[in-house]
Design an enzyme around this catalytic site. Structure first.
Site: not given
Length: 334
Positions: A43-44, A48, A95-96, A122, A143, A177, A199
């Protein structure tokens, strides 16, 4: 309230850093041999992750950007190279949310025969509506946790081998988090994580972030048992001005969002704890811990539940084997 006051006052922790410290500041006097390090960052392409990539590359670390959008990654890379011409950045697609994509990424990375010193898990999403991955697993959990779990498990032996040959401690950082603490024990069921009957986007996000801490606890335990020179820790970056926060905005009134926005960190401040744990000599041999504002702190009681951590990893290991027929190292199992 106490944590909010500390943030507003910019009070530093025991190591001299605090909520207002930036990623460049916390890595300015680190002593790890940057030029010999290779890091994978998921996720770069924004937020962040992009700032973490920039700072690590500026410090001389070779960064492998594991990204879904290669065009965005090229733009980030070009921007970083303009600032730091010697930056060594490799782009690989992933693709996570897809277990098969994660497996392909790991095979591709291993085929390049690069060392591996750091993994920074990340990337993250917040999905307000119930969605599923290609393997029919709830998208947020797939993900934020399961993809990173698989990536780490497939590459952990490479990290152990690199650390043994180089004598340099390997480090895995799981981004989590503070809202992991919202999860109650009776709301954390593996079948429900995969296929929730009722959900709620915020609940799903909190559960996925609890899972990342539990993975760090379980994997740290097994790495220590093997006497491996690799650590894993969980990091809360703070509440940062990123796309995930914008996704939450629809759930808040405008007035509440305005108040909350005053407490948000900048992206550079949000990347600080990740960069500190990844590069600082002060975090050497620290594993299975939870960091916020570049200092070790306490996570929830549920996140410290070792039996729950081992159960989660056992279930995840079995699930991945059933989907991909992969034989993963039993590092996260009893």
């Amino acid at each position: 309230m106490k944590g909010t006051l500390r943030y507003l006052a910019g009070i530093a922790g025991p190591n001299g850093f605090g909520s207002r410290s930036t990623a460049e500041q916390v890595t300015q006097h680190c002593f790890l041999p940057y030029s010999h390090l290779t890091a994978i960052i998921t996720g770069g392409t924004s937020g962040i992750g992009a700032e973490t990539t920039r700072v690590l590359a500026k410090r001389g670390v070779r960064v492998v950007m594991a990204v879904r959008d290669m065009k965005k990654a090229e733009i980030v890379k070009e921007r970083i190279v303009r600032e730091s011409p010697e930056a060594d950045i490799v782009l690989l697609e992933i693709d996570l949310s897809s277990l098969s994509s994660v497996a392909r990424f790991c095979s591709q990375f291993l085929s390049q025969d690069l060392p591996l010193n750091i993994i920074i898990n990340n990337a993250g999403i917040f999905s307000p509506n119930l969605e599923f991955s290609e393997e029919k697993i709830e998208l947020t959990f797939a993900t934020n946790f399961l993809g990173h779990y698989l990536l780490t498990e497939m590459l952990i032996e490479k990290m152990i081998d690199t650390a043994k040959k180089s004598g340099i401690e390997g480090r895995v950082i799981n981004l989590t988090s503070v809202i992991h603490s919202w999860v109650k024990p009776d709301c954390f069921s593996f079948p429900e994580l995969l296929h929730p009957t009722k959900y709620n986007g915020t609940k799903a996000y909190a559960q996925s972030k609890l899972a990342t801490i539990l993975h760090a606890k379980a994997l740290s335990r097994r790495l220590k048992d093997r006497n491996a020179n690799v650590t894993i820790n969980a990091v809360h970056p703070g509440i940062v001005k990123t796309g995930i926060i914008r996704a939450h905005k629809g759930l808040l009134t405008d007035s509440l969002f305005l108040i909350a926005s005053k407490l948000l960190k900048s992206v550079s401040q949000g990347a600080a704890t990740t960069c500190y744990v990844a590069l600082s000599n002060e975090t050497k041999r620290i594993s299975g811990k939870y960091f916020a504002d570049s200092n070790e702190t306490n996570c929830s009681d549920l996140a410290n539940d070792v039996s729950l951590a081992l159960k989660l990893c056992t279930n995840s290991h079995t699930l991945i084997h059933d989907y991909l027929h992969l034989s993963l190292p039993n590092l996260s199992l009893l």
